[in-house]
Design an enzyme around this catalytic site. Structure first.
Site, PDB file in Angstrom:
ATOM      1  N   ASP A 211       0.839  -1.197   0.000  1.00  0.00           N
ATOM      2  CA  ASP A 211       0.000   0.000   0.000  1.00  0.00           C
ATOM      3  C   ASP A 211       0.873   1.246   0.000  1.00  0.00           C
ATOM      4  OD1 ASP A 211      -2.162  -1.642  -0.058  1.00  0.00           O
ATOM      5  OD2 ASP A 211      -3.016  -0.993   1.842  1.00  0.00           O
TER       6      ASP A 211
ATOM      7  N   HIS B 144       1.744  -8.237   3.015  1.00  0.00           N
ATOM      8  CA  HIS B 144       0.930  -7.075   3.376  1.00  0.00           C
ATOM      9  C   HIS B 144      -0.068  -7.328   4.513  1.00  0.00           C
ATOM     10  CE1 HIS B 144      -0.892  -3.192   3.047  1.00  0.00           C
ATOM     11  NE2 HIS B 144      -2.059  -3.693   2.692  1.00  0.00           N
TER      12      HIS B 144
ATOM     13  N   HIS C  77      -9.922  -5.519   9.385  1.00  0.00           N
ATOM     14  CA  HIS C  77      -9.243  -6.652   8.731  1.00  0.00           C
ATOM     15  C   HIS C  77      -9.056  -7.859   9.657  1.00  0.00           C
ATOM     16  CE1 HIS C  77      -8.592  -3.960   5.409  1.00  0.00           C
ATOM     17  NE2 HIS C  77      -7.837  -3.153   6.135  1.00  0.00           N
TER      18      HIS C  77
ATOM     19  N   VAL D  55      -3.406  -3.166   8.425  1.00  0.00           N
ATOM     20  CA  VAL D  55      -4.122  -2.584   9.556  1.00  0.00           C
ATOM     21  C   VAL D  55      -3.419  -1.283   9.935  1.00  0.00           C
ATOM     22  CG1 VAL D  55      -4.844  -2.885  11.957  1.00  0.00           C
ATOM     23  CG2 VAL D  55      -4.862  -4.841  10.387  1.00  0.00           C
TER      24      VAL D  55
END
Length: 569
Positions: free
Chosen positions: A232, A371, A381, A409
């Site tokens: 991300d 990830h 999540h 997270v």
């Protein structure tokens, strides 16, 4: 020995002294006791979110000085380094202008050359490396959506480098001429149980907000020798194709969007934002869900796959979604959570082969990263990638992975050693650092908070199946969520920041969590612990656990400088 150990570990003062204590010489005593994993498992601790702080901040505009293009014509920009092997380094950059609009025409990537001049002395370049260039497009077959085609993206691999050496370089095309200003990088020492990078920065879910700026400024101050980016990166998919203002919740702000659009110029802005760091420090990336970026023809991950050079081929992988590399005495395994991770698939077969080839006498430390976390006590999540855990956790435990880094997270969480939700002295330490500063804001709700347990249908992964677990033992017996902070969650805090890993020797590594709000506080840390490897304990025979715990606990701290302490046995 017991008296010596107690004195060495607990004296709360700085002092340099020489004395004999069995076979150990005390070099110094730290200012305060830094916990070690041998002190654990630790009682779970939660540091609640400070309500005086904002949970997030707006994205930086494309007109911001750190995002604007500052070169002309075909001069290089967005320069970035990546490790290829102990004796080779990737250099990547972009030339030319990207195009965005209803109709775009890709340029010829061969129209600008890919050269790197480099040498061991500033201004004296004894070698020239040449590589490849490519252009990618992000296309949307929907009325009114803008398309994008990139500038020319160059990748050059410099080979035959000497370990532990500083090199000066310029990149570009000398025939135009259009070469960059001089930069430099330092290669890592040869893989060895005695050689380690000085400081490895770990960041997740960075984005391009004012919080992101604080994270990177703080990180630069901490002088890393490598960056581990656990997915991300840009959050370009928080925008419509026409740009405008980004959204912290895409589906809330754009409920009628025909596809999860992206504003691709954010990638170019992110490359410029990171260049002061990545042009001198190698950055190793792995994909996150915000890199999926679907477009026409069922194509995805085009930006990630095109913009970053990773040592996939060098590590025997056939995919840039998963690979491995060595940095001194640490072997890193980067896994893909958004491609097939099943035990019958290609990634698992590669992982098994890679693990079998590791020589722990050469690279004692084994660090894995992907990830989305498997162990996560936040409502966000929660248990989202339980299927991946069920497929891969056993083999990582079997080969004694030491540390796992995750993002996803948007909070910080460090676990006790855990395997299959049970405390285990031979399991990895899992650490979540998905709070680099992105526009989606920091997560504050825990799954064990009253009324915050998500339903099993709330957190559906973008890839893979759904394997939600109810628990048969412990505080969560028969439930989907724990009724209190799980015993495997050692410390959690909702804040933005980054981490620094310092491997001291084959046994000890110092992990430090730096919070953005502590940026201007001298020697402030949000969380700090020495992670201790226990290879003798964790071979197969556990009956001597108490003996080895006593032996490793007798390690004595010594100070390399006023703020960094190491350990020796």
């Amino acid at each position: 020995m017991k008296i010596c150990t107690t004195l060495c570990m607990l004296l709360p003062m700085v002092l340099v002294m020489m004395m004999s204590c069995s076979f150990i010489t005390i070099m110094a005593v730290t200012e305060s006791h830094i916990p070690i994993t041998l002190d654990g498992p630790f009682k779970p601790v939660t540091r609640r979110f400070d309500p005086s702080l904002r949970r997030g901040s707006d994205d930086l505009p494309m007109t911001h000085p750190r995002l604007r293009k500052n070169v002309t014509l075909n001069f290089p920009e967005q320069i970035a380094l990546a490790i290829s092997s102990p004796s080779s380094m990737w250099v990547s950059w972009v030339t030319g202008d990207a195009q965005i609009g209803l109709n775009v025409t890709p340029v010829d990537p061969a129209s600008v050359g890919s050269e790197v001049w480099y040498g061991k002395e500033s201004g004296k370049y004894t070698s020239v490396g040449k590589g490849d260039s490519v252009v990618y497009s992000q296309l949307y077959p929907f009325e009114g959506l803008w398309n994008y085609t990139s500038g020319i993206i160059h990748h050059v691999k410099l080979e035959g480098l000497e370990p532990g050496t500083r090199y000066y370089y310029k990149c570009g095309d000398s025939s135009i001429p259009a070469m960059s200003q001089e930069r430099f990088f330092e290669t890592f020492p040869e893989p060895s149980a005695n050689n380690y990078p000085a400081r490895i920065a770990v960041i997740g879910d960075l984005g391009l907000t004012r919080n992101s700026s604080s994270t990177i400024d703080h990180l630069i101050h901490n002088d890393p020798s490598m960056i581990l980016m656990v997915g991300d990166l840009t959050y370009a998919n928080q925008y419509l194709t026409t740009g405008g203002k980004g959204a912290s919740c895409y589906s809330c702000s754009f409920p009628d969007a025909p596809i999860r659009e992206t504003y691709q110029p954010r990638w170019d802005g992110w490359g410029r934002f990171m260049e002061p760091l990545t042009s001198e420090v190698p950055m190793m990336v792995i994909e996150g869900n915000h890199e999926i970026e679907p477009q026409a023809g069922k194509i995805s991950f085009k930006s990630y796959l095109t913009r970053f050079a990773v040592p996939a081929e060098e590590s025997g992988s056939k995919s840039n979604f998963y690979y491995s590399f060595d940095a001194g005495g640490i072997h890193f395994i980067m896994l893909g959570a958004y491609v097939d991770y099943n035990s019958t698939g290609a990634q698992f077969a590669w992982l098994k082969q890679d693990l079998q080839k590791i020589d722990r006498s050469v690279t004692p430390w084994l660090v894995a990263a992907w990830h989305p976390p498997w162990y996560n006590s936040y409502a966000s999540h929660y248990q989202e990638f339980e299927c991946m855990r069920l497929e891969m956790e056993e083999i990582l435990y079997q080969y004694r992975v030491d540390i796992v880094f995750n993002g996803h997270v948007h909070a910080y969480e460090r676990m006790n050693r855990v395997y299959n939700y049970k405390l285990d002295p031979c399991a990895p330490i899992y650490i979540t650092v998905g709070d680099g500063g992105n526009i989606e804001k920091v997560d504050v709700d825990h799954a064990d908070d009253p009324g915050k347990c998500p339903s099993p249908g709330d957190n559906i992964p973008e890839f893979g199946g759904v394997c939600k677990s109810n628990f048969s033992t412990g505080p969560a017996k028969g439930n989907f969520c724990w009724n209190k902070q799980p015993e495997w969650s050692a410390f959690r805090e909702s804040s933005f920041g980054h981490g620094i890993l310092e491997a001291v020797n084959s046994t000890y590594a110092l992990w430090t969590w730096h919070r953005n709000e502590d940026n201007y506080k001298e020697n402030a840390v949000g969380d700090q612990i020495y992670i201790v490897r226990q290879p003798e304990l964790c071979k197969k025979d556990f009956k001597h656990f108490r003996f080895y715990k006593m032996r490793f606990a007798s390690a004595i701290p010594f100070c390399r400088n006023s703020s960094i302490c190491a350990w020796r046995t």
